[in-house]
Every structure is written in structure tokens, then in C-alpha cells.
Design a protein around this motif. Structure first.
Motif, short mmCIF file in Angstrom:
data_model
loop_
_atom_site.label_atom_id
_atom_site.label_comp_id
_atom_site.label_asym_id
_atom_site.label_seq_id
_atom_site.Cartn_x
_atom_site.Cartn_y
_atom_site.Cartn_z
N GLU A 61 39.49 -7.56 34.26
CA GLU A 61 39.26 -7.75 32.84
C GLU A 61 38.06 -6.92 32.39
N ILE A 62 38.06 -6.54 31.13
CA ILE A 62 36.92 -5.83 30.55
C ILE A 62 36.51 -6.54 29.27
N THR A 63 35.31 -6.27 28.81
CA THR A 63 34.83 -6.82 27.55
C THR A 63 34.99 -5.79 26.44
N ALA A 64 34.93 -6.26 25.22
CA ALA A 64 34.99 -5.34 24.08
C ALA A 64 33.82 -4.37 24.12
N GLU A 65 32.67 -4.84 24.54
CA GLU A 65 31.50 -3.96 24.61
C GLU A 65 31.71 -2.87 25.66
N GLU A 66 32.31 -3.22 26.80
CA GLU A 66 32.61 -2.20 27.80
C GLU A 66 33.56 -1.15 27.23
N ALA A 67 34.56 -1.60 26.49
CA ALA A 67 35.51 -0.65 25.91
C ALA A 67 34.83 0.26 24.91
N ARG A 68 34.02 -0.32 24.03
CA ARG A 68 33.37 0.47 22.98
C ARG A 68 32.32 1.43 23.53
N SER A 69 31.71 1.09 24.65
CA SER A 69 30.63 1.92 25.18
C SER A 69 31.07 2.83 26.32
N SER A 70 32.37 2.84 26.64
CA SER A 70 32.85 3.72 27.70
C SER A 70 32.80 5.18 27.21
N PRO A 71 32.86 6.14 28.13
CA PRO A 71 32.70 7.55 27.75
C PRO A 71 33.72 8.01 26.71
N ALA A 72 33.26 8.85 25.79
CA ALA A 72 34.14 9.38 24.76
C ALA A 72 35.16 10.33 25.37
N VAL A 73 36.40 10.27 24.86
CA VAL A 73 37.47 11.17 25.30
C VAL A 73 37.90 12.07 24.14
N ALA A 74 38.31 11.46 23.05
CA ALA A 74 38.69 12.19 21.83
C ALA A 74 38.36 11.26 20.67
N ASP A 75 37.23 11.47 20.07
CA ASP A 75 36.68 10.56 19.07
C ASP A 75 37.74 10.14 18.04
N PRO A 76 37.88 8.83 17.80
CA PRO A 76 37.06 7.71 18.25
C PRO A 76 37.52 7.07 19.56
N LEU A 77 38.46 7.69 20.25
CA LEU A 77 38.98 7.10 21.49
C LEU A 77 38.01 7.30 22.64
N ARG A 78 37.89 6.25 23.44
CA ARG A 78 37.03 6.28 24.61
C ARG A 78 37.87 6.06 25.86
N LEU A 79 37.20 6.08 26.99
CA LEU A 79 37.92 6.01 28.26
C LEU A 79 38.87 4.83 28.32
N TYR A 80 38.42 3.66 27.87
CA TYR A 80 39.25 2.46 27.96
C TYR A 80 40.35 2.42 26.90
N ASP A 81 40.39 3.42 26.03
CA ASP A 81 41.50 3.54 25.08
C ASP A 81 42.66 4.35 25.66
N CYS A 82 42.48 4.91 26.84
CA CYS A 82 43.45 5.86 27.39
C CYS A 82 44.03 5.34 28.70
N CYS A 83 45.32 5.55 28.90
CA CYS A 83 45.95 5.14 30.15
C CYS A 83 45.54 6.10 31.27
N PRO A 84 45.64 5.67 32.52
CA PRO A 84 45.30 6.54 33.65
C PRO A 84 46.49 7.38 34.10
N THR A 85 46.24 8.31 35.00
CA THR A 85 47.32 8.94 35.76
C THR A 85 47.59 8.06 36.97
N SER A 86 48.83 8.02 37.41
CA SER A 86 49.21 7.01 38.40
C SER A 86 50.32 7.50 39.32
N ASP A 87 50.42 6.82 40.46
CA ASP A 87 51.55 6.97 41.37
C ASP A 87 52.31 5.64 41.39
N GLY A 88 53.63 5.70 41.46
CA GLY A 88 54.39 4.46 41.58
C GLY A 88 55.85 4.65 41.26
N ALA A 89 56.62 3.60 41.52
CA ALA A 89 58.06 3.63 41.28
C ALA A 89 58.54 2.24 40.88
#
Length: 380
Positions: free
Chosen positions: A187-215
Motif C-alpha cells: 500500500e502507498i499513501t497519497a503523500e507518497e504518490a504526490r511526492s514521488s519523482p516527476a515523470v510527465a507533469d503533473p504525472l509522477r512515478l506512482y501515476d504510471c504502470c511499471p514494465t513487467s514480465d508475466g502470463a
């Protein structure tokens, strides 16, 4: 029209880096779906449909569908691989449903798989960036930059703020924490989401899905008395060049696919009890819920903040964590959504179980709204 039952469902854990390649992951998921079906053996399968975006680039492999048939001992079935960018998984499901309904297949095995960790992040980013229109690619636009522009406009035009985006991330991480197959079980907090590194303003790291392996895999069959029915599935394309869209926040492929799926089944939107939405970015969960007609334009953020999309809300969204927390192995996502909905409708989702769902909706999107597949499942 022939009824299509979901006889079995299974998946591997989604991970940032797997111990296996695409073929082995696909085989693991397929066996889990076959074992879940119970009374379906490899020799009973009459068609195999593999959703995969880029095995050539990520896994240096071609002919994945044929290799999978050989590994499983499926002999004499028709087999194909469907590539539709990040909607490859649901597109393979669409192909399988068409085959069953047309009488060309009585038992269809659908497997979605991707191994994105096989290349470094820069190469993966470059490959994914080629989803966009050539003119926009030449200007340096990528999926995160499109999402950032959309998020900025959404916040500006609706009166929402970054708390609304953070609420999506917090909810989906909370759900992912209860999913043993999720890449992020924290789990994460709203503060963690808002203060995570910027990716494409206003989106931050926790606004973006990861790259993954799976089936992930499902077994579909004609008729039968399976607990879950695949009631309808439909797809639609949208404008490839985002700059050519009259409204930059309108994702017409999503609204068209949704309209067609509901028309295919005769179901109303009010019947949907749980939804798996293509939240590659938090803003997309909001936009797609509006495009599907669950909320008026510009209002999904309020519903999210009020808890309507939480597990105990009026419309639980992404109970398995979504792309955001479960992970996003490109070709596997659309099938994993149906695995999650099957478990939900059977009451097998354990700590993330929605209360008594009878109808579920999945939305899998290719590119930045270039192509969308909407699927409806019903408990029998």
C-alpha cells in the motif's frame, strides 16, 4: 448465438524480472488454466490464441503459438498469435470468441504473455514509443507525455487536483497489496504518490504502470455449464494521431468498444458490479470510466475521491490492482483482467473479493486510445 463459457482461468505472478522466458511463462499460465478447468485436457483444445506484442524484440522468438502447442501437447488445433500492441491479450480473446461462436472451435485456449525485462529500460521505452503516430514520434512524444498532457488538461477543465490522481494510485495499490499475483503488493499513501519523482507533469512515478514480465490464460468453450459466461466482447479503433482528435480528452475507441459490447449482450451499464480498467496511467482510469458511460464527463475523479470505485464502493474498479499495481506485461494484461473477473464472479478472489458480483467488465487499450477491446462476463 453460441454461448461461450469460461471453463478455466490461471496466471503467473507478474514481476519486474521473471526467471523464465515467454514460452515457459505462457506454458505455466496455460497449465494453470487447464488445471482450473478440471475436465479439459490438451487434446481437447481445438484452437490456441496467443496475445503477445513483441516476442521478437523482448524474447528473440518467433512462432510462439506453435512452440506453445508443442510444449503443451496440443496437436491438430488451429493456432495463431495476435499482435495489437498493449491490447494484444484482449484481441486474442476476441479472436477466440469469434472462433467458438462460429463453430470453428469447441475449446479455445487463450494465453497472453510478455517478458519486458529481457531488454534494458531504454530499449523497452523506445519500442513502446513506436506505438505513436510517426509525426508525433518524430516530435519526441511518448505515451507518458501524452498522458501528462491529458492529465494537465483534465485537472484544468474539471476542477480536480493531484489528489484525484493520487486517489487512483492509492486505491489500486491497496487492492494490489491483497493480490498474491501482483507486482506491487504494498500500500502507498497519497503523500507518497504526490511526492514521488516527476515523470510527465503533473504525472509522477506512482501515476504510471511499471514494465513487467508475466502470463495469463483462460479456457473458453461452447455451451456447457461453466460458472462464468463470456457474454460479449467488442473492439474499436480510434484516431491514431492524438493531435487529430477534436477533443484531446475524448478516447473514441473506448466509447465505441463499450457501446458495441453492451449492445452485443443487451446489458445495461447499471448491471456492471466490478470493472477492470486499463489504468496504464492514473488519469486513464478516470477518462475511461467516463468514456464507458459510468460517469458523466469530468466527474469520475469525484466518484473516486468519494470511494465509489473502492472494493466496497458502488462500482469497484481494478480489484486486482490494475496495471498500476498488478503490473503490465503488455500482451498478458487483457487476459489477466479476465482471469481476475472470473475469480471475482466465482467468489474466489480471497481478501480482495467484491461482495456478490454478477457482471464484470474489462477494458484493454492499445496505444494511447488507438484501439480498445471491451469484454463483459456474467456469473451463471
Amino acid at each position: 448465438m453460441t454461448d461461450v463459457g469460461v471453463a478455466g482461468a490461471g496466471m503467473t505472478a507478474f514481476e519486474s524480472e521473471s526467471d523464465a522466458g515467454a514460452l515457459e511463462l505462457a506454458e505455466r499460465a496455460a497449465w494453470r488454466a487447464l488445471d482450473d478447468a478440471g475436465d479439459v485436457a490438451p487434446g481437447d483444445v481445438t484452437s490456441v490464441h496467443v496475445g503477445n506484442m513483441a516476442a521478437e524484440a523482448f524474447d528473440e522468438r518467433t512462432g510462439l503459438e506453435n512452440a506453445l502447442c508443442g510444449a503443451l501437447g496440443v496437436d491438430g488445433a488451429t493456432a495463431d498469435r495476435i499482435e495489437n500492441t498493449s491490447a494484444s491479450g484482449a484481441s486474442a480473446v476476441l479472436r477466440a470468441v469469434d472462433a467458438v461462436r462460429a463453430g470453428r472451435s469447441s475449446v479455445a485456449l487463450v494465453v497472453g504473455v510478455e517478458t519486458m525485462s529481457a531488454v534494458d529500460t531504454d530499449d523497452a521505452t523506445e519500442l513502446i514509443s513506436r506505438l505513436v503516430h510517426d509525426r508525433e514520434y518524430e516530435q519526441g512524444l511518448t505515451l507518458p507525455s501524452f498522458a501528462g498532457l491529458a492529465a494537465d488538461r483534465y485537472l484544468e477543465t474539471t476542477g480536480a487536483d493531484e489528489d484525484a490522481l493520487a486517489a487512483v494510485a492509492v486505491k489500486n495499490h491497496r487492492n494490489g497489496a491483497a493480490n498474491p499475483y501482483a507486482q506491487f503488493q504494498r500500500e502507498i499513501t497519497a503523500e507518497e504518490a504526490r511526492s514521488s519523482p516527476a515523470v510527465a507533469d503533473p504525472l509522477r512515478l506512482y501515476d504510471c504502470c511499471p514494465t513487467s514480465d508475466g502470463a495469463a490464460a483462460i479456457v473458453l468453450r461452447a455451451g456447457g455449464d461453466d460458472d462464468v459466461e463470456l457474454a460479449g466482447v467488442a473492439g474499436a479503433t480510434g484516431t491514431h494521431a492524438v493531435a487529430e482528435r477534436p477533443d484531446p480528452l475524448a478516447i473514441e475507441s473506448v466509447s465505441r468498444a463499450g457501446d458495441r459490447a453492451f449492445a452485443d449482450t443487451g446489458l445495461e451499464r447499471e448491471a456492471v458490479d466490478v470493472a477492470c480498467i486499463h489504468d496504464a496511467f492514473t488519469v486513464l482510469e478516470l477518462l475511461e470510466l467516463e468514456e464507458l458511460g459510468f460517469y458523466d464527463g469530468g466527474r469520475a475523479w469525484e466518484a473516486t475521491l468519494e470511494g465509489e470505485t473502492a472494493l466496497d464502493g458502488d462500482l469497484p474498479v481494478n480489484p486486482g490492482g490494475g496495471l498500476k499495481a498488478r503490473g503490465h506485461p503488455l500482451g498478458a494484461t487483457g487476459v489477466a483482467q479476465l482471469v481476475e473477473l472470473t475469480w471475482q464472479l466465482r467468489g474466489d478472489a480471497d481478501a480482495r473479493q467484491v461482495a456478490g458480483p454478477e457482471t464484470g467488465l474489462a477494458l484493454n487499450v492499445g496505444g494511447f486510445g488507438n484501439n480498445a477491446i471491451c469484454t463483459l462476463l456474467e456469473a451463471r
